[in-house]
Motif scaffolding. Structure first.
Motif, mmCIF file in Angstrom:
data_model
loop_
_atom_site.group_PDB
_atom_site.id
_atom_site.type_symbol
_atom_site.label_atom_id
_atom_site.label_comp_id
_atom_site.label_asym_id
_atom_site.label_seq_id
_atom_site.Cartn_x
_atom_site.Cartn_y
_atom_site.Cartn_z
ATOM 1 N N UNK A 112 2.177 82.189 69.183
ATOM 2 C CA UNK A 112 3.600 82.518 69.275
ATOM 3 C C UNK A 112 4.434 81.518 68.470
ATOM 4 N N UNK A 113 4.204 80.215 68.707
ATOM 5 C CA UNK A 113 4.965 79.190 68.002
ATOM 6 C C UNK A 113 4.673 79.250 66.509
ATOM 7 N N UNK A 114 3.420 79.526 66.154
ATOM 8 C CA UNK A 114 3.029 79.623 64.746
ATOM 9 C C UNK A 114 3.912 80.641 64.022
ATOM 10 N N UNK A 115 4.099 81.825 64.613
ATOM 11 C CA UNK A 115 4.869 82.884 63.974
ATOM 12 C C UNK A 115 6.371 82.631 64.059
ATOM 13 N N UNK A 116 6.790 81.722 64.944
ATOM 14 C CA UNK A 116 8.191 81.329 65.008
ATOM 15 C C UNK A 116 8.506 80.282 63.941
ATOM 16 N N UNK A 117 7.571 79.361 63.723
ATOM 17 C CA UNK A 117 7.784 78.278 62.767
ATOM 18 C C UNK A 117 7.648 78.762 61.328
ATOM 19 N N UNK A 118 6.742 79.707 61.077
ATOM 20 C CA UNK A 118 6.422 80.103 59.701
ATOM 21 C C UNK A 118 7.643 80.573 58.908
ATOM 22 N N UNK A 119 8.492 81.483 59.402
ATOM 23 C CA UNK A 119 9.639 81.902 58.577
ATOM 24 C C UNK A 119 10.643 80.779 58.331
ATOM 25 N N UNK A 120 10.785 79.870 59.296
ATOM 26 C CA UNK A 120 11.696 78.736 59.102
ATOM 27 C C UNK A 120 11.133 77.808 58.025
ATOM 28 N N UNK A 121 9.833 77.532 58.097
ATOM 29 C CA UNK A 121 9.197 76.685 57.084
ATOM 30 C C UNK A 121 9.291 77.335 55.711
ATOM 31 N N UNK A 122 9.116 78.646 55.661
ATOM 32 C CA UNK A 122 9.217 79.358 54.379
ATOM 33 C C UNK A 122 10.627 79.222 53.803
ATOM 34 N N UNK A 151 -2.265 62.189 69.481
ATOM 35 C CA UNK A 151 -2.072 60.916 70.190
ATOM 36 C C UNK A 151 -1.814 61.073 71.686
ATOM 37 N N UNK A 152 -1.347 62.232 72.134
ATOM 38 C CA UNK A 152 -1.116 62.436 73.566
ATOM 39 C C UNK A 152 -1.139 63.925 73.879
ATOM 40 N N UNK A 153 -1.013 64.248 75.152
ATOM 41 C CA UNK A 153 -1.131 65.638 75.586
ATOM 42 C C UNK A 153 -0.072 66.526 74.950
ATOM 43 N N UNK A 154 1.177 66.021 74.859
ATOM 44 C CA UNK A 154 2.260 66.828 74.294
ATOM 45 C C UNK A 154 1.959 67.192 72.841
ATOM 46 N N UNK A 155 1.620 66.194 72.019
ATOM 47 C CA UNK A 155 1.310 66.454 70.616
ATOM 48 C C UNK A 155 0.080 67.351 70.483
ATOM 49 N N UNK A 156 -0.905 67.130 71.333
ATOM 50 C CA UNK A 156 -2.114 67.948 71.264
ATOM 51 C C UNK A 156 -1.794 69.424 71.488
ATOM 52 N N UNK A 157 -0.954 69.699 72.489
ATOM 53 C CA UNK A 157 -0.600 71.083 72.792
ATOM 54 C C UNK A 157 0.264 71.697 71.688
ATOM 55 N N UNK A 158 1.182 70.878 71.152
ATOM 56 C CA UNK A 158 2.053 71.364 70.086
ATOM 57 C C UNK A 158 1.244 71.702 68.840
ATOM 58 N N UNK A 159 0.318 70.822 68.462
ATOM 59 C CA UNK A 159 -0.508 71.062 67.288
ATOM 60 C C UNK A 159 -1.432 72.259 67.497
ATOM 61 N N UNK A 160 -1.964 72.384 68.705
ATOM 62 C CA UNK A 160 -2.818 73.536 68.996
ATOM 63 C C UNK A 160 -2.034 74.843 68.903
ATOM 64 N N UNK A 161 -0.737 74.798 69.255
ATOM 65 C CA UNK A 161 0.088 76.007 69.221
ATOM 66 C C UNK A 161 0.323 76.518 67.806
ATOM 67 N N UNK A 162 0.192 75.624 66.813
ATOM 68 C CA UNK A 162 0.334 76.056 65.418
ATOM 69 C C UNK A 162 -1.021 76.060 64.713
ATOM 70 N N UNK A 167 15.977 72.332 61.463
ATOM 71 C CA UNK A 167 16.481 73.682 61.193
ATOM 72 C C UNK A 167 16.121 74.633 62.322
ATOM 73 N N UNK A 168 14.890 74.508 62.830
ATOM 74 C CA UNK A 168 14.419 75.391 63.893
ATOM 75 C C UNK A 168 15.110 75.116 65.220
#
Length: 419
Positions: free
Chosen positions: A1-11, A69-80, A344-345
């Motif tokens: 879900x986050x991947x498809x939310x971030x992609x158009x903003x990154x583009x 480095x921690x649980x928050x970053x791990x989950x965020x990176x996994x989401x993308x 931007x996001x």
């Protein structure tokens, strides 16, 4: 879900972060099939962002384990769709064991006919060269085939990623996807001896990737090669926007490969231009159309500056963090880009919710006209550089013209072969 939310903003951010992004060879990426995009690694992490945004397939990525480095970053990176790869320097032998779970995740993704992007060199350095490839690409491709009997093929697509100036904004990115390698051709040898098959496939991948990467014959001629490339870009200005023709990459591959060992007049010319802080295009007369500015053109420039004002605080924050936080230059531009994209996001929707209608219109106009506004300001920059050349001491200007005259067809050794 986050991947498809971030992609158009990154583009959107990438579309103005670089003046031109050219991606050719997209037809070589198989659709609805297990694919590994194996690329070189000139910057920290912008290359995966560009490939995620400017080719149709959703991608899984591998990143160094030190960013987990921690649980928050791990989950965020996994989401993308980012998976960790641990090196010895990321925590010793104990962390290396965690790579087995990453390999298993890659095997599952390939079994589901998904696409993975791997930075095949394993480490990033700003230089026009292809460094030795790590064995991870071959190990994942052959491991997936060996583990899943229903998996008939894994396609390895070599991807050459080239920047005119990797650390600078408003530069050019040239990407080319080569013909896919069939990993199944090495499966029999892999089952007879894993190490030899992995080494053979890695060597083959390097031989297929090397022609897609702009690189000089050796480091000693890098200054000459960069000067030749800059000269050619001034003679043949690169179009702005998103393109898929590969014309500029064809030129740069040919010029870099045939870089001569000596060209003192060219180097002296570029050193003098550098001292005067002038681009070669001004001396070649490519920007004379910008010398005289009408009142209407000046009005467009002031309007563009007004439109960009809402974005300047975020850009300034990105510049500050990008220049001060990373320890290596290869991460300056990626971190700056990440800050701008994240802001931007997260910030612009929040601002649109709080602002009054006139300010909402201002912010939306700023977002939709960013590229137009930047082009107007670049036009003013070119005008100013022409003024500097016109007002230069006559003796200095004459010296530049004499050096330019001394360069007899600096690209003659390759121009007849460039389309």
């Amino acid at each position: 879900m986050i991947y498809y939310l971030v992609r158009p903003v990154a583009r959107y951010v990438l579309s103005y972060y670089y003046r031109n992004i050219d991606v050719s060879g997209l037809e070589n990426i198989p659709q609805d099939a297990p694919v590994i995009l194996a690329a070189n690694h000139p910057t920290g992490f912008i290359e995966p962002c560009i490939l995620a945004c400017f080719q149709p397939r959703a991608l899984h990525f591998l990143a160094r384990g030190s960013v987990f480095v921690n649980t928050f970053y791990n989950q965020l990176l996994a989401a993308v769709n980012i998976l960790p790869v641990f090196r010895l320097e990321d925590g010793g032998y104990e962390r290396l064991k965690e790579n087995f779970s990453t390999f298993e995740a890659c095997f599952r993704a390939l079994s589901r006919k998904q696409a993975i992007m791997i930075m095949a060199e394993g480490r990033c350095i700003h230089e026009k060269a292809l460094r030795p490839l790590r064995k991870g690409t071959a190990r994942i491709a052959l491991g997936a085939l060996d583990q899943d009997a229903t998996l008939q093929e894994v396609y390895i697509v070599p991807v050459g990623i080239n920047f005119t100036h990797a650390a600078e904004v408003r530069s050019t990115v040239m990407i080319r996807c080569g013909k896919p390698i069939l990993a199944s051709d090495y499966l029999k040898a892999y089952r007879q001896g894993e190490a030899a098959a992995i080494k053979s496939l890695t060597q083959h991948l390097r031989s297929r990737l090397s022609p897609l990467v702009v690189q000089f014959p050796n480091r000693d001629v890098a200054d000459i090669g960069e000067s030749l490339l800059a000269f050619d870009r001034a003679l043949h200005p690169i179009p702005q926007g998103i393109t898929n023709n590969g014309h500029q990459l064809n030129r740069e591959l040919e010029i870099a490969t045939n870089t001569p060992t000596e060209d003192p007049p060219l180097l002296r010319l570029f050193n003098r231009l550098k001292a005067h802080k002038l681009p070669i295009g001004v001396l070649l007369g490519q920007t004379k159309k910008h010398v005289k500015k009408s009142r209407f053109q000046w009005a467009k420039a002031w309007l563009s500056l007004l439109l960009l004002l809402p974005q300047l605080p975020l850009w300034g924050l990105g510049e500050y963090i990008g220049a001060s936080r990373p320890r290596h230059i290869e991460f300056y531009s990626p971190v700056r880009f990440a800050v701008i994209t994240g802001g931007t996001l997260l910030l612009y929707p929040f601002a649109l919710f709080l602002l009054s209608w006139p300010l909402k219109v201002w912010l939306l106009s700023s977002i939709f006209l960013t590229n137009w506004s930047l082009r107007q300001l670049e036009s003013i920059q070119w005008w100013w550089q022409n003024r500097k050349l016109e007002r230069m001491v006559a003796q200095d200007r004459k010296a530049l013209q004499e050096l330019l005259s001394a360069i007899e067809k600096p690209l003659a050794h390759v121009s007849h072969r460039i389309p």
